[in-house]
Design an enzyme around this catalytic site. Structure first.
Site, PDB file in Angstrom:
ATOM      1  N   HIS A   1      -1.447 -10.607  -5.492  1.00 32.91           N
ATOM      2  CA  HIS A   1      -0.048 -10.262  -5.210  1.00 32.91           C
ATOM      3  C   HIS A   1       0.949 -11.226  -5.859  1.00 32.91           C
ATOM      4  O   HIS A   1       1.952 -10.819  -6.423  1.00 32.91           O
ATOM      5  CB  HIS A   1       0.191 -10.235  -3.704  1.00 32.91           C
ATOM      6  CG  HIS A   1      -0.638  -9.213  -2.996  1.00 32.91           C
ATOM      7  ND1 HIS A   1      -0.554  -7.867  -3.286  1.00 32.91           N
ATOM      8  CD2 HIS A   1      -1.578  -9.329  -2.031  1.00 32.91           C
ATOM      9  CE1 HIS A   1      -1.402  -7.211  -2.508  1.00 32.91           C
ATOM     10  NE2 HIS A   1      -2.034  -8.068  -1.745  1.00 32.91           N
TER      11      HIS A   1
ATOM     12  N   HIS B   1      -9.440  -1.330  -5.050  1.00 30.95           N
ATOM     13  CA  HIS B   1      -8.355  -1.789  -4.169  1.00 30.95           C
ATOM     14  C   HIS B   1      -7.479  -2.830  -4.845  1.00 30.95           C
ATOM     15  O   HIS B   1      -6.264  -2.855  -4.632  1.00 30.95           O
ATOM     16  CB  HIS B   1      -8.863  -2.323  -2.830  1.00 30.95           C
ATOM     17  CG  HIS B   1      -7.710  -2.589  -1.915  1.00 30.95           C
ATOM     18  ND1 HIS B   1      -7.097  -1.593  -1.187  1.00 30.95           N
ATOM     19  CD2 HIS B   1      -6.979  -3.709  -1.698  1.00 30.95           C
ATOM     20  CE1 HIS B   1      -6.058  -2.094  -0.547  1.00 30.95           C
ATOM     21  NE2 HIS B   1      -5.966  -3.376  -0.838  1.00 30.95           N
TER      22      HIS B   1
ATOM     23  N   HIS C   1       0.827  -1.218   0.000  1.00 29.33           N
ATOM     24  CA  HIS C   1       0.000   0.000   0.000  1.00 29.33           C
ATOM     25  C   HIS C   1       0.863   1.270   0.000  1.00 29.33           C
ATOM     26  O   HIS C   1       0.556   2.229  -0.705  1.00 29.33           O
ATOM     27  CB  HIS C   1      -0.974   0.005   1.183  1.00 29.33           C
ATOM     28  CG  HIS C   1      -1.956  -1.129   1.120  1.00 29.33           C
ATOM     29  ND1 HIS C   1      -2.761  -1.471   2.178  1.00 29.33           N
ATOM     30  CD2 HIS C   1      -2.254  -2.003   0.113  1.00 29.33           C
ATOM     31  CE1 HIS C   1      -3.523  -2.512   1.818  1.00 29.33           C
ATOM     32  NE2 HIS C   1      -3.222  -2.860   0.583  1.00 29.33           N
TER      33      HIS C   1
ATOM     34  N   ASP D   1      -3.481  -2.394  -5.196  1.00 31.03           N
ATOM     35  CA  ASP D   1      -2.487  -3.434  -4.923  1.00 31.03           C
ATOM     36  C   ASP D   1      -1.580  -3.670  -6.131  1.00 31.03           C
ATOM     37  O   ASP D   1      -0.359  -3.771  -5.989  1.00 31.03           O
ATOM     38  CB  ASP D   1      -3.189  -4.757  -4.574  1.00 31.03           C
ATOM     39  CG  ASP D   1      -3.677  -4.817  -3.142  1.00 31.03           C
ATOM     40  OD1 ASP D   1      -3.192  -4.038  -2.298  1.00 31.03           O
ATOM     41  OD2 ASP D   1      -4.544  -5.667  -2.859  1.00 31.03           O
TER      42      ASP D   1
END
Ligand SMILES: [Zn+2]
Length: 299
Positions: free
Chosen positions: A262, A235, A77, A239
């Site tokens: 991720h 969001h 973040h 990421d």
């Protein structure tokens, strides 16, 4: 466009999402070509952890860097905020193995950096320009980069939950203005049904409705609701912007993701950088294809 750092240092404190520990964070200006470097100041002596996309581990729930056993967890973040604001050089001192989650978005980092100011430096900023298509996949998840003048994100998710009904796919173009208005405010999210599993595995111990959107079977638990209808999709983009900045250099390309996370974002960055023919380093004396907020002139 020149490299940029902070105009002065700034400090923040918050809780680690997974560790539940109170964490102190200080961002300090750094010289040209220093890059973004983390420093674990809770260790004696303190240990510096340079950014390295090839030293990322355990990307199931967050993006973590492991430098010879010294770890920085949940870096994505802050990295996302630094990408959105175009920051190249910074020393990030943290007194824990995990970054503070703040409100679950990048908003607190963005606001603190804007309040402190951004300083322009004397060396040209270097971008990673994608020259050839690169893609990776895992099961039904895909991530790819193709050449593009700028940085755009086409993100598609496929969650079978009513809250995602109107937010399955969006295209975002990176600029500081778009980052602040469309991406940086978006909080992380999780499913109520996963919370027991997470807590049993020592994850999300600091998690609460103050730093995450929690989804029940057919709605959300947060009384305040979503900040924007497409907050959760945004969001995932926040990421990805952070994960793809783990080299410390902005990519110029068009990023397409289908249910990526991720792990896959990191594998894509590794795939891009592993083959020298895939990219070239470029700088801009004028007409940078990404519009960043203006910085204070070099002194
Ligand atoms: Zn996140």
């Amino acid at each position: 466009m020149m490299q940029r750092t902070l105009a002065a240092s700034l400090s923040l404190s918050g809780v680690g999402l997974h560790s539940g520990e109170q964490v102190e964070l200080t961002l300090l200006p750094a010289a040209e070509d220093h890059g973004i470097v983390f420093e674990r100041v809770d260790l004696d002596p303190p240990v510096k952890v340079p950014l390295d996309p090839f030293r990322v581990f355990d990307t199931l729930m967050s993006t973590n860097i492991d430098f010879d056993g010294v770890r920085i967890a949940t870096a994505e973040h802050l990295m996302s905020a630094l990408a959105g604001l175009g920051i190249d050089n910074l020393l990030v001192q943290v007194n824990s193995s995990e970054m503070p989650i703040m409100d679950g978005s990048a908003q607190v980092f963005v606001d603190a950096i804007l309040a402190t100011g951004i300083r322009e430096q004397r060396q040209a900023r270097k971008f990673i320009k994608v020259l050839k298509p690169v893609s990776v996949s895992h099961e039904d998840k895909q991530a790819s980069l193709v050449p593009h003048d700028g940085f755009t994100v086409d993100f598609k998710i496929d969650f079978d939950h009513p809250v995602f009904a109107d937010q399955q796919q969006r295209v975002y173009e990176l600029s500081t203005e778009n980052y602040i208005n469309q991406i940086g405010y978006a909080r992380t999210f999780g499913f109520e049904k996963d919370l027991d599993y997470l807590k049993q595995n020592n994850l999300a111990r600091g998690g609460s409705l103050q730093n995450a959107v929690v989804l029940s079977t057919d709605g959300i638990l947060n009384p305040e609701g979503l900040r924007q209808p497409d907050e959760l999709l945004s969001h995932k983009v926040l990421d990805a912007v952070g994960d793809l900045y783990l080299s410390g250099h902005q990519i110029l390309g068009h990023f397409t993701a289908v249910k990526s996370g991720h792990m896959l974002n990191n594998r894509l960055l590794q795939a891009l950088l592993s083959e020298p023919d895939n990219f070239e380093w470029v700088s801009f004396s004028q007409d940078c294809p990404i519009e960043y907020i203006e910085a204070k002139a070099a002194q």
